[in-house]
Design an enzyme around this catalytic site. Structure first.
Site, short mmCIF file in Angstrom:
data_model
loop_
_atom_site.label_atom_id
_atom_site.label_comp_id
_atom_site.label_asym_id
_atom_site.label_seq_id
_atom_site.Cartn_x
_atom_site.Cartn_y
_atom_site.Cartn_z
N THR A 45 0.50 -0.69 -0.19
CA THR A 45 0.19 -0.10 -0.38
C THR A 45 0.92 1.47 0.47
O THR A 45 0.40 1.87 -0.82
CB THR A 45 -0.95 0.48 0.97
N ASP A 85 1.57 5.80 5.97
CA ASP A 85 1.99 3.82 6.30
C ASP A 85 0.64 3.34 6.23
O ASP A 85 -0.47 3.47 6.29
CB ASP A 85 3.10 3.52 7.11
N GLY A 86 1.04 1.73 5.55
CA GLY A 86 -0.20 1.04 5.36
C GLY A 86 -0.12 0.30 6.94
O GLY A 86 0.75 0.86 7.97
N ALA A 87 -1.02 -0.19 7.47
CA ALA A 87 -0.83 -1.52 7.93
C ALA A 87 -1.39 -2.94 8.25
O ALA A 87 -1.72 -3.39 6.90
CB ALA A 87 -1.59 -1.09 9.77
N ASP A 88 -1.02 -4.00 8.97
CA ASP A 88 -1.15 -5.08 8.80
C ASP A 88 -3.21 -5.23 9.46
O ASP A 88 -3.98 -6.35 9.10
CB ASP A 88 -0.19 -6.88 9.62
N GLU A 91 9.08 1.95 10.97
CA GLU A 91 8.50 2.69 10.56
C GLU A 91 7.84 3.48 12.38
O GLU A 91 7.18 4.53 12.15
CB GLU A 91 7.35 1.55 10.61
#
Length: 218
Positions: free
Chosen positions: A31, A81-84, A103
């Site tokens: 992402t 930023d993205g994330a899980d 991060e």
């Protein structure tokens, strides 16, 4: 929209948070890569960027975007930023790509943290995605035993070394009811560099890609 289209939509939506002259923190992962590609379209407006991984730094540079070492800037205006995983309180789980320590450092220096994710990442209880924990190599077995005491099932991420030269244990079988407390507990285990819970310093904004468009959670 399929998953990639949702990721692309939230990446484009995140550009709205970037103003001329800003220093922009850039995360790692699929992402975040879409965001880098969107950022390239307005690169003339960005003062500089700070990347959370070598991979993201290379992608930024390939677009002709300036990348600075974090030590060269005092503050980052916006970190994207993205994330899980993410919950409604904007607590995040990150580190599937292995860049969790950098991060977390970039997030700590940022005035605003904008998380971009597709709707599959929103959960009620965190822990279905294995929690990444970055560990000093010599402490791997000790840390694994401590994680078992906390109810986790740690698995060594074979063949992977972080940009910091450390290893990762992915902790399965968790139900994280209090992410802030659990993050602090893990931080107290000697040998852990950091863990993938971003709850002490959560996101400020979550842009969630859905089939009906981008949903904003603050």
């Amino acid at each position: 929209m399929n998953q990639d289209e949702m990721k692309r939509a939230v990446a484009a939506a995140a550009i709205e948070y970037i103003k001329p002259g800003m220093i922009v923190g850039v995360g790692t992962g699929s992402t975040a890569n879409f965001f880098i590609d969107e950022l390239a379209k307005i690169k003339g407006q960005v003062e500089t960027t700070v990347a959370s991984s070598e991979a993201s730094a290379e992608r930024l540079k390939s677009h002709g975007i300036l990348v600075e070492d974090l030590n060269m800037v005092d503050v980052i205006d916006v970190y994207v930023d993205g994330a899980d995983e993410a919950n409604k309180y904007l607590h995040l789980m990150k580190g599937g790509g292995g860049a969790l320590t950098r991060e977390k450092i970039v997030a700590a220096v940022s005035r605003q943290f904008v998380c971009i994710a597709d709707e599959s990442k929103l959960v009620d209880i965190m822990g279905k995605f294995p929690l990444p924990v970055e560990v000093i190599p010599m402490a791997r077995s000790y840390v694994a035993r401590e994680l078992v005491k906390l109810g986790g099932q740690p698995a060594y991420r074979e063949g992977f070394v972080t940009d910091n030269g450390n290893v990762i244990l992915d902790v399965h079988g968790l139900e994280i009811m209090n992410p802030v407390e659990f993050e602090n507990t893990l931080n107290g285990i000697v040998g852990i560099v950091t863990n993938g819970l971003f709850a002490v310093r959560p996101a400020d904004v979550l842009l969630l890609g859905t089939p009906d468009g981008v949903k904003t959670i603050t």
